[in-house]
Design a protein around this motif. Structure first.
Motif, short mmCIF file in Angstrom:
data_model
loop_
_atom_site.label_atom_id
_atom_site.label_comp_id
_atom_site.label_asym_id
_atom_site.label_seq_id
_atom_site.Cartn_x
_atom_site.Cartn_y
_atom_site.Cartn_z
N VAL A 183 101.03 43.99 94.42
CA VAL A 183 99.93 43.09 94.76
C VAL A 183 99.43 42.38 93.49
O VAL A 183 99.01 41.23 93.54
CB VAL A 183 98.78 43.85 95.48
CG1 VAL A 183 98.10 44.85 94.57
CG2 VAL A 183 97.75 42.87 96.03
N SER A 184 99.53 43.06 92.35
CA SER A 184 99.06 42.46 91.10
C SER A 184 99.97 41.32 90.62
O SER A 184 99.60 40.58 89.72
CB SER A 184 98.94 43.53 90.01
OG SER A 184 100.21 44.06 89.70
N HIS B 10 103.80 39.84 99.14
CA HIS B 10 104.63 41.04 98.92
C HIS B 10 104.67 41.95 100.15
O HIS B 10 105.31 43.00 100.12
CB HIS B 10 104.08 41.84 97.74
CG HIS B 10 102.74 42.43 98.03
ND1 HIS B 10 101.59 41.67 98.10
CD2 HIS B 10 102.38 43.70 98.31
CE1 HIS B 10 100.57 42.46 98.39
NE2 HIS B 10 101.02 43.70 98.53
N GLU C 116 100.56 38.84 92.40
CA GLU C 116 99.94 37.67 93.05
C GLU C 116 100.95 36.73 93.69
O GLU C 116 100.86 35.51 93.59
CB GLU C 116 99.06 36.93 92.05
CG GLU C 116 97.93 37.79 91.53
CD GLU C 116 97.08 37.10 90.48
OE1 GLU C 116 97.52 36.11 89.87
OE2 GLU C 116 95.94 37.59 90.27
N GLY C 117 101.96 37.30 94.34
CA GLY C 117 102.95 36.51 95.05
C GLY C 117 104.13 36.03 94.22
O GLY C 117 105.12 35.55 94.77
N LYS C 118 104.02 36.14 92.89
CA LYS C 118 105.13 35.71 92.04
C LYS C 118 106.32 36.65 92.24
O LYS C 118 106.17 37.86 92.23
CB LYS C 118 104.71 35.69 90.58
CG LYS C 118 103.66 34.64 90.27
CD LYS C 118 103.25 34.69 88.80
CE LYS C 118 102.18 33.66 88.50
NZ LYS C 118 100.83 34.17 88.68
#
Length: 180
Positions: free
Chosen positions: A106-107, A85, A109-111
């Motif tokens: 950030v939570s 992100h 996790e890249g999704k």
């Protein structure tokens, strides 16, 4: 098994498609100019909906409320960190920037993010670095603003907006001026 089955190719696992990299945008030039990483409406750093950014803990800069999903390099330099992100770039002229997509993303996790660069890559201003899925960010309950922070702000005389707050900008347009 028939006679000719021996000569048939075994089925191969399907290839994983590389992400289609969006085209670069034309970027404003200048040693002390940072370009808008995304098209949208500029908001002052103090109005960014996160106390770490609004308090300029990570540096002076601005945020942009995006109108599109592709995020571009705001200056030419070397990628020093990528986090799905976010991307950090050490500019060729010594300006260090953090481009952070979304608040609290950030939570995720890249999704919802596709990165096009990795640590150590050389980038040029206007080169795509991340694509965000704005709908996924909103569905997760987060703001999708794109933060542009000069992380080594104390090394400069000033870091100022090159446009008025609330201005509409195109990706690649000058938004920050750094004075040495």
């Amino acid at each position: 098994m028939g006679l000719f089955d021996v000569f048939k190719k075994k089925e191969e696992a399907p290839a994983v498609a590389e992400p289609q990299v969006p085209a670069a945008v034309e970027a404003a030039s200048g040693d002390d100019v940072l370009c808008a990483p995304v098209a949208g409406r500029v908001i002052a750093m103090a109005d960014t909906p996160d106390p770490v950014f609004s308090g300029e803990v990570l540096g002076k800069g601005c945020s942009i409320l995006p109108e599109e999903e592709t995020v571009y390099a705001p200056l030419s330099g070397t990628v020093i960190v990528t986090m799905g992100h976010a991307v950090g770039i050490m500019g060729d002229t010594g300006i260090e920037v953090l481009v952070h997509v979304g608040i609290d993303t950030v939570s995720m996790e890249g999704k919802g993010f596709t990165g096009y660069v990795k640590q150590g890559d050389k980038v040029v201003a206007g080169q795509p670095v991340i694509t965000m899925d704005r709908a996924a960010i909103k569905e997760a309950g987060f703001a999708d603003c794109v933060v542009l922070a000069v992380s080594n702000t104390p090394e400069f005389a000033s870091v100022d907006l090159a446009v008025e707050p609330e201005a509409q900008v195109a990706a690649g347009e000058a938004v920050i001026r750094v004075t040495r």
